[in-house]
Design an enzyme around this catalytic site. Structure first.
Site, PDB file in Angstrom:
ATOM      1  CD  GLU A 214     -75.446  29.184  36.822  1.00 31.62           C
ATOM      2  OE1 GLU A 214     -74.651  28.506  36.138  1.00 31.62           O
ATOM      3  OE2 GLU A 214     -75.226  30.009  37.487  1.00 31.62           O
ATOM      4  CG  ASP A 215     -71.789  26.076  37.063  1.00 32.36           C
ATOM      5  OD1 ASP A 215     -72.529  26.881  37.562  1.00 32.36           O
ATOM      6  OD2 ASP A 215     -70.711  26.280  37.044  1.00 32.36           O
TER       7      ASP A 215
ATOM      8  NE  ARG B 286     -63.607  26.402  32.737  1.00 37.82           N
ATOM      9  CZ  ARG B 286     -64.350  27.116  33.502  1.00 37.82           C
ATOM     10  NH1 ARG B 286     -65.425  26.875  34.014  1.00 37.82           N
ATOM     11  NH2 ARG B 286     -63.954  28.519  33.438  1.00 37.82           N
TER      12      ARG B 286
ATOM     13  CG  ASP C  17     -62.882  27.531  36.671  1.00 39.26           C
ATOM     14  OD1 ASP C  17     -64.054  27.744  37.366  1.00 39.26           O
ATOM     15  OD2 ASP C  17     -62.373  28.491  36.667  1.00 39.26           O
TER      16      ASP C  17
ATOM     17  CG  ASP D 170     -71.888  29.212  46.381  1.00 42.12           C
ATOM     18  OD1 ASP D 170     -72.016  28.834  47.432  1.00 42.12           O
ATOM     19  OD2 ASP D 170     -70.648  29.935  46.142  1.00 42.12           O
TER      20      ASP D 170
ATOM     21  CG  PHE E 285     -63.798  25.714  45.218  1.00 43.16           C
ATOM     22  CD1 PHE E 285     -64.737  26.603  44.977  1.00 43.16           C
ATOM     23  CD2 PHE E 285     -62.885  25.147  44.735  1.00 43.16           C
ATOM     24  CE1 PHE E 285     -64.181  27.178  43.580  1.00 43.16           C
ATOM     25  CE2 PHE E 285     -62.255  25.540  43.499  1.00 43.16           C
ATOM     26  CZ  PHE E 285     -63.279  26.613  42.933  1.00 43.16           C
ATOM     27  CB  VAL E 286     -67.177  20.957  43.769  1.00 42.40           C
ATOM     28  CG1 VAL E 286     -67.532  20.292  45.143  1.00 42.40           C
ATOM     29  CG2 VAL E 286     -68.378  21.942  43.419  1.00 42.40           C
TER      30      VAL E 286
ATOM     31  N   GLY F  40     -69.136  27.043  33.094  1.00 45.85           N
ATOM     32  CA  GLY F  40     -69.223  26.054  33.997  1.00 45.85           C
ATOM     33  C   GLY F  40     -70.256  24.956  33.585  1.00 45.85           C
TER      34      GLY F  40
END
Ligand code: 5GP
Length: 181
Positions: free
Chosen positions: A104-105, A171, A165, A108, A158-159, A49
């Site tokens: 990190e992407d 992506r 992805d 959460d 949720f993105v 990610g």
């Protein structure tokens, strides 16, 4: 032709390509300030990610850097966190007494962030450890942990896009989007 239940036509832009580009300049500047001047930084890109975020972010760095890649999976093919972390590849050089930046992407539930920061502290004993994420879903947190620096705070949506992805797709989008219910 792949038929996905979440279709690109339904996707709404949450953060534009331009907004991301601008944010990375200030974020990179602020990250660099947390490390001693001129000392090298080991940048740890958490695949898959973070790939776009990390590779774009480091273009702004003035410190000498080394890039390393580790791979962790937490979502599987679903759009909800499974609380089930899978460490796929954690191969790293010796980081003892090194300056380390984990990239990190998105943070959460906080599970991955906790796992990674504990792992680095316990196993690698870095001189300095900084954790950054492009996105921060503060409202979804299950574990008391915050990134040291982050790009954008977002709602519990949720993105996808810019490395993130859905079932392995999307992506490649240059922006962050979400699927309205
Ligand atoms: P956490 O362990 O904090 O619950 O989740 C971290 C990982 O879950 C992220 O690195 C990312 O791979 C995945 N994740 C969390 N939220 C989202 C999201 O909204 N979209 C996508 N595509 N992945 C997410």
């Amino acid at each position: 032709m792949v038929i996905l239940d979440k279709k690109i036509e339904e996707l709404k832009v949450l953060i534009s390509e331009e907004e991301i580009k601008e944010k990375l300049i200030t974020l990179a500047e602020n990250i660099e300030k947390t490390f001693p001047a001129d000392e090298e930084i080991y940048v740890i890109c958490v695949l898959k990610g973070s790939v776009m975020f990390c590779t774009d972010l480091v273009k702004h760095f003035k410190h000498p850097i080394q890039m390393e890649f580790i791979r962790i999976s937490s979502y599987g093919h679903e759009s909800k966190s499974t609380n089930n972390l899978q460490a796929i590849d954690l191969t790293l050089p010796n980081l003892h007494e090194k300056n380390v930046l984990i990239v990190e992407d998105i943070i959460d539930t906080g599970l991955t962030a906790r796992f990674l920061t504990d792992l680095f502290k316990i196993k690698h004993h870095p001189k300095k450890l900084v954790f950054t994420a492009l996105l921060n879903k503060k409202c979804a947190r299950q574990i008391d942990i915050e990134p040291d620096l982050y790009g954008f705070e977002i709602d519990d949506k949720f993105v996808v896009g810019y490395g993130l992805d859905y079932k392995g797709y999307y992506r490649n989008l240059p922006y962050i989007g979400y699927f309205p219910n």
